[in-house]
Write a protein that holds these residues in place. Structure first.
Motif, PDB file in Angstrom:
ATOM      1  N   VAL A   1      20.114 -48.057 -34.975  1.00 47.50           N
ATOM      2  CA  VAL A   1      21.335 -47.295 -35.245  1.00 47.50           C
ATOM      3  C   VAL A   1      22.533 -48.023 -34.640  1.00 47.50           C
ATOM      4  O   VAL A   1      23.567 -48.190 -35.288  1.00 47.50           O
TER       5      VAL A   1
ATOM      6  N   ARG B   1      20.306 -34.369 -32.238  1.00 42.94           N
ATOM      7  CA  ARG B   1      21.358 -35.117 -31.527  1.00 42.94           C
ATOM      8  C   ARG B   1      21.733 -34.398 -30.235  1.00 42.94           C
ATOM      9  O   ARG B   1      21.975 -35.045 -29.208  1.00 42.94           O
TER      10      ARG B   1
ATOM     11  N   ILE C   1      18.035 -38.498 -36.206  1.00 39.57           N
ATOM     12  CA  ILE C   1      19.328 -38.089 -35.646  1.00 39.57           C
ATOM     13  C   ILE C   1      20.246 -37.465 -36.689  1.00 39.57           C
ATOM     14  O   ILE C   1      21.336 -37.003 -36.346  1.00 39.57           O
ATOM     15  N   ALA C   2      19.791 -37.408 -37.926  1.00 41.29           N
ATOM     16  CA  ALA C   2      20.587 -36.736 -38.956  1.00 41.29           C
ATOM     17  C   ALA C   2      20.638 -35.231 -38.694  1.00 41.29           C
ATOM     18  O   ALA C   2      21.558 -34.551 -39.140  1.00 41.29           O
ATOM     19  N   GLU C   3      19.692 -34.713 -37.949  1.00 38.48           N
ATOM     20  CA  GLU C   3      19.612 -33.283 -37.651  1.00 38.48           C
ATOM     21  C   GLU C   3      20.453 -33.008 -36.395  1.00 38.48           C
ATOM     22  O   GLU C   3      20.193 -33.568 -35.337  1.00 38.48           O
ATOM     23  N   PRO C   4      21.488 -32.167 -36.492  1.00 35.78           N
ATOM     24  CA  PRO C   4      22.390 -31.933 -35.355  1.00 35.78           C
ATOM     25  C   PRO C   4      21.701 -31.459 -34.075  1.00 35.78           C
ATOM     26  O   PRO C   4      22.086 -31.878 -32.983  1.00 35.78           O
TER      27      PRO C   4
ATOM     28  N   PHE D   1      17.210 -43.032 -37.886  1.00 34.56           N
ATOM     29  CA  PHE D   1      18.327 -42.544 -38.701  1.00 34.56           C
ATOM     30  C   PHE D   1      18.060 -41.124 -39.205  1.00 34.56           C
ATOM     31  O   PHE D   1      18.925 -40.261 -39.136  1.00 34.56           O
ATOM     32  N   ASN D   2      16.873 -40.913 -39.740  1.00 37.23           N
ATOM     33  CA  ASN D   2      16.523 -39.577 -40.229  1.00 37.23           C
ATOM     34  C   ASN D   2      16.433 -38.578 -39.084  1.00 37.23           C
ATOM     35  O   ASN D   2      16.851 -37.433 -39.225  1.00 37.23           O
TER      36      ASN D   2
ATOM     37  N   THR E   1      10.855 -36.824 -41.086  1.00 39.43           N
ATOM     38  CA  THR E   1      11.565 -38.031 -40.683  1.00 39.43           C
ATOM     39  C   THR E   1      10.588 -39.171 -40.483  1.00 39.43           C
ATOM     40  O   THR E   1       9.412 -38.953 -40.214  1.00 39.43           O
TER      41      THR E   1
END
Length: 120
Positions: A81, A20, A14-17, A11-12, A7
């Motif tokens: 974001v 998050r 938080i793309a991973e659950p 954005f990259n 990453t």
């Protein structure tokens, strides 16, 4: 050969659950990696890897507290974001306004039908 970074920005990251989920847990305050790992059902090394990514993009801060390292949310890193998502606010507001108008029309039609039935 070293792997490429997974990453480079929020954005990259938080793309991973699971990242998050970490951010969601940190909304409640600072936590050590061992607690985060336990609550997420992952190993401490896995949690540490995710925390490193989040720290590198500015979403998490870390501070020493005795023998522990406490991780905390740094929501300032989410500003890009937030700004991007905010650009869709007008779309959603318009959509909800149209839906509300449609529902109100349906209610008026239904009320009109009830009045017509009563007149018979």
């Amino acid at each position: 050969m070293a792997r490429a970074a997974t990453t480079s920005d929020a954005f990259n990251a938080i793309a991973e659950p699971q990242r998050r989920e970490i951010l969601a847990l940190l909304r409640g305050g600072e936590r050590p990696v061992t607690e985060l790992a336990r609550d997420l059902g992952m190993s401490q090394p896995q949690a540490s890897k995710h925390l490193r990514v989040l720290r590198e993009v500015g979403l998490v801060r870390v501070r020493g507290a005795g023998k522990q390292r406490l991780y905390g949310l740094d929501a300032r890193g989410l500003r890009p974001v937030h700004e991007w998502v905010g650009g869709f606010e007008a779309f959603w507001n318009g959509t909800f306004d149209r839906l509300d108008a449609y529902v109100q029309d349906l209610k008026q039609d239904k009320a009109g039908e009830s009045t017509d039935d009563d007149d018979r």
